[in-house]
Design an enzyme around this catalytic site. Sequence first.
Site, PDB file in Angstrom:
ATOM      1  N   TYR A   1       1.057  -1.330  -0.018  1.00  0.00           N
ATOM      2  CA  TYR A   1       0.225   0.155  -0.229  1.00  0.00           C
ATOM      3  C   TYR A   1       1.063   1.240   0.299  1.00  0.00           C
ATOM      4  O   TYR A   1       1.589   1.839   1.312  1.00  0.00           O
ATOM      5  CB  TYR A   1      -1.013   0.013   1.198  1.00  0.00           C
ATOM      6  CG  TYR A   1      -1.911  -1.165   1.125  1.00  0.00           C
ATOM      7  CD1 TYR A   1      -2.536  -1.362   0.529  1.00  0.00           C
ATOM      8  CD2 TYR A   1      -2.044  -1.724   2.437  1.00  0.00           C
ATOM      9  CE1 TYR A   1      -3.207  -3.143   0.788  1.00  0.00           C
ATOM     10  CE2 TYR A   1      -3.450  -1.962   2.407  1.00  0.00           C
ATOM     11  CZ  TYR A   1      -3.962  -3.034   1.782  1.00  0.00           C
ATOM     12  OH  TYR A   1      -4.853  -4.387   1.480  1.00  0.00           O
TER      13      TYR A   1
ATOM     14  N   SER B   1     -13.265  -4.427   3.080  1.00  0.00           N
ATOM     15  CA  SER B   1     -14.341  -3.059   2.561  1.00  0.00           C
ATOM     16  C   SER B   1     -16.380  -4.584   3.028  1.00  0.00           C
ATOM     17  O   SER B   1     -16.660  -4.716   1.599  1.00  0.00           O
ATOM     18  CB  SER B   1     -14.096  -4.054   1.046  1.00  0.00           C
ATOM     19  OG  SER B   1     -13.083  -4.107   0.473  1.00  0.00           O
ATOM     20  N   PRO B   2     -16.239  -3.691   3.862  1.00  0.00           N
ATOM     21  CA  PRO B   2     -17.252  -4.331   4.498  1.00  0.00           C
ATOM     22  C   PRO B   2     -18.784  -3.600   4.200  1.00  0.00           C
ATOM     23  O   PRO B   2     -20.086  -3.737   4.484  1.00  0.00           O
ATOM     24  CB  PRO B   2     -17.375  -4.457   5.849  1.00  0.00           C
ATOM     25  CG  PRO B   2     -16.423  -3.589   6.437  1.00  0.00           C
ATOM     26  CD  PRO B   2     -15.990  -3.734   5.271  1.00  0.00           C
TER      27      PRO B   2
ATOM     28  N   ARG C   1     -16.768  -1.743  -0.325  1.00  0.00           N
ATOM     29  CA  ARG C   1     -15.808  -0.657  -0.979  1.00  0.00           C
ATOM     30  C   ARG C   1     -16.552   1.293  -0.884  1.00  0.00           C
ATOM     31  O   ARG C   1     -15.966   1.940  -1.794  1.00  0.00           O
ATOM     32  CB  ARG C   1     -14.934  -0.344  -2.454  1.00  0.00           C
ATOM     33  CG  ARG C   1     -14.301  -1.517  -2.690  1.00  0.00           C
ATOM     34  CD  ARG C   1     -13.263  -1.889  -3.942  1.00  0.00           C
ATOM     35  NE  ARG C   1     -12.308  -3.751  -3.688  1.00  0.00           N
ATOM     36  CZ  ARG C   1     -10.599  -3.377  -2.914  1.00  0.00           C
ATOM     37  NH1 ARG C   1     -11.220  -2.354  -2.467  1.00  0.00           N
ATOM     38  NH2 ARG C   1     -10.167  -4.274  -3.280  1.00  0.00           N
TER      39      ARG C   1
ATOM     40  N   PHE D   1     -19.370   1.938  -1.635  1.00  0.00           N
ATOM     41  CA  PHE D   1     -20.829   1.506  -2.117  1.00  0.00           C
ATOM     42  C   PHE D   1     -22.101   1.675  -1.162  1.00  0.00           C
ATOM     43  O   PHE D   1     -23.093   2.535  -1.309  1.00  0.00           O
ATOM     44  CB  PHE D   1     -20.809   0.418  -2.674  1.00  0.00           C
ATOM     45  CG  PHE D   1     -21.255   0.582  -3.833  1.00  0.00           C
ATOM     46  CD1 PHE D   1     -22.543   1.765  -4.451  1.00  0.00           C
ATOM     47  CD2 PHE D   1     -20.966   0.885  -5.677  1.00  0.00           C
ATOM     48  CE1 PHE D   1     -23.308   2.363  -5.516  1.00  0.00           C
ATOM     49  CE2 PHE D   1     -21.661   0.246  -6.658  1.00  0.00           C
ATOM     50  CZ  PHE D   1     -22.806   1.757  -6.670  1.00  0.00           C
TER      51      PHE D   1
ATOM     52  N   SER E   1     -22.394   2.976   1.758  1.00  0.00           N
ATOM     53  CA  SER E   1     -22.352   3.784   2.852  1.00  0.00           C
ATOM     54  C   SER E   1     -23.296   4.768   2.285  1.00  0.00           C
ATOM     55  O   SER E   1     -24.157   5.641   2.766  1.00  0.00           O
ATOM     56  CB  SER E   1     -20.843   4.853   3.005  1.00  0.00           C
ATOM     57  OG  SER E   1     -21.050   5.471   1.775  1.00  0.00           O
TER      58      SER E   1
END
Length: 323
Positions: A57, A200-201, A204, A206, A208
């Site tokens: 990362y 990514s629960p 990513r 989306f 939210s």
Amino acid sequence: MKQRVLGNSDITLSAIGLGIMGMSPGMYGETNDELSMKTIQRALDLGVTMFDTADVYGNGHNEELLGKAIQGRREQAVIATKFAYTPNYESLSGRPDYVKKAVEASLRRLKTDYIDLYYQHRVDPQVPIEETVGAMADLVKEGKVRALGLSEASASTLRRAHAVHPISALESEYSLWSRDIEDEILPVARELGITHVAYSPLSRGFISGELRTFADLAADDLRRWMPRFQGENFRKNVEIVDKIKEIAIEKNCSPSQLAIAWTIANGSLPIPGTKRIKYLEENAAAVDIVLSKEDLLRIENVSPKNAAQGTRYMEEQMTLLEG
């Protein structure tokens, strides 16, 4: 903050972690190191102790950032980092000599003499998992690593790895929209006492509910290249989010909190990522949301398995998830 014990270990950590990948350039748009470090420090204040990073990362930037942020508070943090990818994701290595080289570099960047949870980021199909995990087990004996994990490994690979050295965690994408691991992988992890860590629960970000159109994504946001965020897929997925939002309103919580609570209710340890204190605090509060059987059934009805349109990665990347 509620606590739990990491599988096959003596490590106690928070029931929700913090994924910090997005704090490095080239991931999810603009970044700010100062604000990111404040977010990490606020997480510690809230009792969030698990921090998920990787050497690839930001090509080391992410680990360095975490190391700086927790200086003076190392004993409060559970550091989970990963190896396998070479810089810029150019290649993959699970060779024993690479394992030992990678951990030394991570320890330097993190400014610590041990890593709590060390993952193989992706399984190298060219190297038997027994050889890779054998080298990782040596790191435990040397005191450089406390517990071992695998990321995006298959059920059979998990069994083979666990036979060499106890595996404490399996990290894989898991959310209302990414549930393929429920068929074989999750049952094996539970059988072996391995903690499942869900990255990514929120699919990513989306789920939210804050992404309404493709234009909401920054020009350098990697999600622009993910099928789930493109064209007609995007539009149909927004419709599902709106239904999830209706249930969240009735539960007096945000769609993000509902999705995180769903992940916890299914036995996983979620590590939602964010760069901002506001969303960190919102996500951390999800640990106190209790979902009844009726709630879970309603969520299932509006967002059943395989409801999301589009795969989570491009086709060539999906092949790396079969290790």
